[in-house]
Scaffold this active site. Structure first.
Site, PDB file in Angstrom:
ATOM      1  N   ASP A 199       0.639   1.392  -6.987  1.00  0.00           N
ATOM      2  CA  ASP A 199      -0.116   0.596  -6.014  1.00  0.00           C
ATOM      3  C   ASP A 199       0.551   0.680  -4.640  1.00  0.00           C
ATOM      4  O   ASP A 199       1.683   0.231  -4.468  1.00  0.00           O
ATOM      5  CB  ASP A 199      -0.157  -0.860  -6.488  1.00  0.00           C
ATOM      6  CG  ASP A 199      -1.039  -1.749  -5.630  1.00  0.00           C
ATOM      7  OD1 ASP A 199      -1.457  -1.315  -4.542  1.00  0.00           O
ATOM      8  OD2 ASP A 199      -1.303  -2.888  -6.052  1.00  0.00           O
ATOM      9  N   HIS A 231      -3.691  -0.239  -7.269  1.00  0.00           N
ATOM     10  CA  HIS A 231      -4.147  -1.569  -6.862  1.00  0.00           C
ATOM     11  C   HIS A 231      -5.386  -2.021  -7.622  1.00  0.00           C
ATOM     12  O   HIS A 231      -5.526  -3.199  -7.941  1.00  0.00           O
ATOM     13  CB  HIS A 231      -4.438  -1.560  -5.363  1.00  0.00           C
ATOM     14  CG  HIS A 231      -4.539  -2.928  -4.759  1.00  0.00           C
ATOM     15  ND1 HIS A 231      -3.463  -3.785  -4.667  1.00  0.00           N
ATOM     16  CD2 HIS A 231      -5.592  -3.599  -4.231  1.00  0.00           C
ATOM     17  CE1 HIS A 231      -3.840  -4.910  -4.090  1.00  0.00           C
ATOM     18  NE2 HIS A 231      -5.134  -4.824  -3.818  1.00  0.00           N
ATOM     19  N   SER A 262      -4.250  -9.812  -5.429  1.00  0.00           N
ATOM     20  CA  SER A 262      -3.784  -9.269  -4.161  1.00  0.00           C
ATOM     21  C   SER A 262      -3.338 -10.425  -3.258  1.00  0.00           C
ATOM     22  O   SER A 262      -2.454 -11.190  -3.632  1.00  0.00           O
ATOM     23  CB  SER A 262      -4.873  -8.407  -3.527  1.00  0.00           C
ATOM     24  OG  SER A 262      -4.354  -7.608  -2.503  1.00  0.00           O
TER      25      SER A 262
END
Length: 718
Positions: free
Chosen positions: A652, A687, A566
């Site tokens: 995501d 995600h 991320s």
């Protein structure tokens, strides 16, 4: 453990993304973006239905997936071995320690072979705490399975329970579920007497629910058309979602909304916040038709959170220059800032991370010199501390359901010590072990060493590093090393126990966490020194950690595999651009690498709330120049790069799939040597990757296989 990882089996031709002219000008600078077409114009529709993806984009992503699978095909046996090892360290029928609430104790557990949790309860024991089962052994006597994740997720490509909240009368369970990986959660209501869901269902929510006191309605956060949590809604049981009423609507697209309840259970809390400002509203759960009461109107860069204690509020805040936070109190009927009185004053260098309020005690988790401790204060203002002696460890408060109790629960682990769950009596100070993490295949902590080192950053700052390796490691630089980093949003990377890592460490790897600026390991200022115009500190800190580990003999230049996800994936891309010679490989998990374009697109789900973190390049020339100078995608250069493995998820909503896709495409088109560059996009997840606990092990096994292969390849070059 001695072994020889297989080589990469690279196909003759790598996928080549078509370049399509696209550019924009801002503040006198022209920015080229030849792979902008990989962003689906209908991205909102794709989040809800992945089949809506344009054929040309899908073809490219599938070609990349096939290329990565072929390149890593020689590791199939290794991956099976890694997954078997990691699974062997998991107690498959593990369970949490039951948490009492009224007549029941609630817990979650897994069945042997099951992918998803079971939410359960049983009658509350009349025995003393010390006589409760240890090690998560629940037994079947009196157990009621409220929600069976394996059954609910059967046949679905993706399934994840977002949360489960029981009503105060223990008759109903509101539970949130995501079946696409897009974080568009449905909330369903289960009748706990019949075990069946009621016909009503609430869609497009953030997933959490808070009941009113009567159990006749619940509150939830609705997502807007750009996937932002923007409105708090009230749903009355027995009505259609179209009849739900708005309790709070946030007018600023840069603020997200979340809900909770005070530990006392008296109030619903509605918090509107970005990364540096917060505003809290309260609503009496017994009078849910009443008006929300704002505790203190938002002020730029004022952060606070709220609990109630009788007729007072207890507030954790950074007000009045308390950079590392302090605790204040005020009367419930006079909550304005001028009425806030210090209860625990600000102490420079001591960061208060969490506040937990019980009927007769205030409990706080604080951090000093990168080590946590728990401090308990009674009604008389007398304090005592709960702490541990290891050099580096992780400590967490585990909030329960009850308020009128003297018991708190906390978890402890270190990089060598499996997690332990304790109950602690704030009056007698008795500490009772309730559960010790089981490692079925065996684990001997004495076989491992954990250390805390410090690297010196270019500006002279001291950066902590947590280390794990096998005992007896020779500090001759011959070991490969996995260096993990994140460094954003003030997130602390705990030096806790992770069984999966043993599969690398037992194969000779050193594992290190670089506690770089942008986190809060050294207090809130550590975070401030790694955001906006100071964001480059995060990247140079990480590189400094790598070089410090080389100098200390833990590894050699070119034998480090870097890993981050991320915002940590941005760190990976920046480190690859800054110092590619340090690394044998880089794993960028759902990497935020197209920073400039994302921060210029105000329609994307996270962009406006992210401006306080990175800056707004659409309005600020300084922010534009800063981001342009480090954005990984925009700074790919004609030079050799290490082996790179980028992973993403098609649905995501946080780091969209096109970020890693564009980055990989530009790397392939620009780099002059090194590699290979591989990418895998999970076409059925978002995600967090795969939702099932064993499916996730397959992804970890793939990452570790890449790390082992990259390190072995680099070793032959040294």
């Amino acid at each position: 453990m001695t072994f020889e990882p297989p080589p990469f089996a690279l196909p003759p031709e790598a996928p080549v993304a078509e370049t399509r002219p696209h550019a924009f000008e801002l503040f006198g600078r022209r920015v080229e973006d030849p792979f902008a077409w990989l962003k689906a114009e209908n991205w909102r529709a794709v989040l809800k239905d992945p089949s809506a993806l344009a054929p040309d984009i899908r073809a490219y992503l599938e070609a990349e997936n096939a290329y990565a699978e072929a390149a890593l095909s020689g590791s199939a046996d290794l991956r099976k071995t890694l997954v078997a090892e990691m699974r062997g360290r998991i107690r498959e029928d593990d369970a949490s320690v039951p948490e009492p609430d009224g007549p029941f104790a609630y817990y979650s557990r897994h069945r042997e072979g099951g992918q998803h949790p079971l939410i359960c309860r049983r009658p509350r024991t009349v025995h003393r705490i010390a006589e409760e089962p240890e090690d998560g052994e629940i037994g079947e006597i009196g157990e009621q399975i409220l929600l069976d994740g394996d059954r609910e997720g059967e046949g679905l490509a993706f399934f994840e329970i977002a949360g489960a909240a029981h009503s105060d009368d223990h008759r109903l369970l509101a539970w949130g579920v995501d079946t696409k990986g897009s974080e568009l959660h449905s909330i369903r209501v289960r009748d706990l007497d019949t075990g069946e869901d009621r016909p009503e269902q609430v869609e497009s929510t953030a997933g959490e629910a808070v009941w009113n006191a009567a159990g006749t309605a619940f509150f939830y956060v609705a997502l807007d058309e750009n996937h932002r949590p923007a409105r708090v809604m009230r749903h009355r049981l027995g009505t259609d979602q179209a009849q739900d009423t708005t309790v709070y609507e946030e007018p600023d697209p840069g603020f997200f909304v979340n809900i909770g309840r005070t530990q006392s259970g008296t109030y619903l809390t509605v918090t509107a916040s970005d990364h540096e400002t917060a505003e809290v509203h309260l609503l009496d759960r017994a009078d849910d038709e009443g008006a929300l009461a704002c505790v203190a109107p938002r002020e730029e860069r004022l952060i606070y959170s709220v609990e109630n204690w009788g007729s007072y509020l207890v507030i954790l805040t950074n007000a009045d220059g308390a950079v590392d936070f302090k605790i204040v109190t005020c009367p419930l009927d006079a909550t304005a800032r001028e009425n806030w009185q210090d209860a625990v004053p600000y102490r420079p260098g001591v960061m208060i991370r969490h506040l937990h309020v019980l009927g007769n005690h205030l409990v706080r988790l604080e951090l000093e010199n990168a080590l946590p401790r728990i401090v308990v204060r009674d009604m008389k203002g007398e304090e005592h501390t709960v702490s541990f002696a290891e050099e580096a460890y992780s400590l967490g408060l585990l909030p329960g359901y009850e308020f009128e109790t003297a018991r708190i629960r906390f978890s402890y682990s270190s990089m060598t010590t499996p997690a332990e769950t304790y109950d602690y009596d704030c009056v007698t100070r008795a500490r009772i072990l309730r559960k010790r993490q089981s490692v079925p295949s065996g684990h001997e902590p004495a076989d491992y060493v954990t250390r805390r080192l410090f690297a010196t950053a270019p500006d002279g700052e001291s950066v902590p590093i947590s280390l794990l390796h096998r005992r007896g490691l020779s500090l001759d630089g011959s070991a490969p090393l996995l260096l993990y980093g994140y460094g954003s949003y003030g997130t602390l990377m705990p030096a806790g126990f992770r069984t999966n890592l043993l599969s690398l460490v037992d194969r000779g790897f050193v594992y290190a966490i670089a506690h770089v600026r942008g986190g809060t390991e050294k207090g809130w200022n550590w975070y401030l020194e790694g955001k906006r115009e100071k964001k480059p500190n995060t990247f140079t800190d990480f590189v400094a950690c790598g070089r410090a580990l080389i100098e200390a003999g833990y590894t050699t230049q070119g034998r480090i595999v870097a890993h981050g996800g991320s915002a940590g994936g941005m760190l990976m891309g920046a480190a690859a651009n800054l110092a590619p010679e340090l690394f044998a490989g880089i794993v960028a998990d759902v990497p935020f690498v197209d920073v400039l374009n994302t921060m210029l697109d105000a329609d994307l789900p996270l962009t406006p709330p992210e401006w306080p973190e990175w800056g707004n390049p659409a309005e600020s020339e300084e922010a534009f120049k800063t981001i342009l100078a480090y954005s990984p995608y925009d700074n790919v250069a004609a030079k050799a790069y290490p082996a790179i493995f980028a992973l993403g998820g098609l649905t995501d909503p946080r780091v969209t799939y096109w970020e890693p896709a564009k980055w990989v495409a530009r790397l392939r088109a620009t780099m002059t040597g090194g590699g290979p560059v591989l990418m895998k996009i999970n076409m059925e997840a978002g995600h967090g990757g795969a939702a099932g606990r064993f499916d996730r092990l397959e992804e970890v096994g793939l990452i570790y296989a890449f790390a082992l292969m990259a390190a072995a390849r680099a070793a032959k070059r040294v």
